[in-house]
Design a protein around this motif. Structure first.
Motif: not given
Length: 242
Positions: A11-16, A65-68, A118-120
């Motif tokens: 969340q922090r990475m996406m915001q910044s 880690v983003l499990l799809v 992440v966006a999806a």
């Protein structure tokens, strides 16, 4: 504890957005792989969790880690973001190592792939610009577009058990018109199986119909199917004989 704080880090990475990339857009321009410290995994067990990926990359500093998922089910794929480029180089050395009974492919991908995924994530759909492994042709394709590709009579199988043989493959495609003399299990020059095979059907339409077997299992492993060409099948067969 493995994976603690990963969600908040994302969340922090996406915001910044420290890499100055527009999230969820496909029009970004960047050099190949762009230096963003992310890898893509393929061939994960369907019951894989974050903790399994942390264990797989023991000793490395994982940021996210983003499990799809696809239609609410695990796709067997994931994105892993590391603390820096050097960590990615070490992670790539674990390509085709096993997680449980499955070997896992680890390869570079574009930062846009990860950001789009992440966006999806909250939309329940996974439609992204997908980067092939460095050794493959440079081509953009989304996971949901297999049915839109041009078909020949040949399908490529990936994720086979190393012990799989031609008879098992023909049985796997029971009910489909396979050209029995045109089933090739790919091996390395030392004779060891790679987990891939090429199968020729009587017609391109029959090959397309056989795609219904995509992600079904042979033994303990699910098998991925891809449309391919006779030329690619011949090249693989030639390499196996060297």
């Amino acid at each position: 504890m493995f994976g603690s704080g990963v969600g908040s880090k994302r969340q922090r990475m996406m915001q910044s957005n420290p890499y100055n990339l527009a999230v969820g857009t496909g029009a970004a321009s960047f050099p190949p792989y762009g230096g963003f410290p992310v890898v893509r995994l393929r061939g994960l067990p369907f019951n894989c969790a974050d903790v399994d990926i942390f264990k797989f990359f023991t000793g490395l500093d994982i940021v996210d880690v983003l499990l799809v998922s696809k239609n609410g089910k695990s796709s067997g794929e994931a994105f892993v973001v590391f603390a820096g480029p050097m960590q990615v180089e070490i992670a790539l050395q674990r390509d085709r190592q096993n997680m449980g009974r499955r070997y896992v492919e680890v390869f570079r991908c574009y930062k846009q792939d990860y950001y789009n995924a992440v966006a999806a994530e909250e939309e329940g759909a996974y439609e992204v610009h997908v980067s092939p492994p460095p050794a493959g042709p440079s081509r953009a394709k989304s996971f949901s577009e297999k049915e839109k590709l041009e078909y020949t009579e040949v399908l490529k199988m990936r994720g086979l058990p190393y012990s799989a043989n031609k008879h098992q493959i023909i049985e796997f495609f029971s009910g489909y018109k396979v050209v029995e003399g045109r089933v090739h299990v790919v091996c390395r020059p030392d004779g060891k199986a790679t987990g891939e095979a090429f199968v020729e059907f009587e017609t391109a339409a029959e090959a397309r119909r056989a795609m219904a077997k995509d992600k079904m299992s042979i033994g303990p492993r699910y098998v991925e199917l891809f449309p391919t060409t006779r030329e690619e099948a011949r090249r693989a067969e030639s390499r196996s004989r060297q």
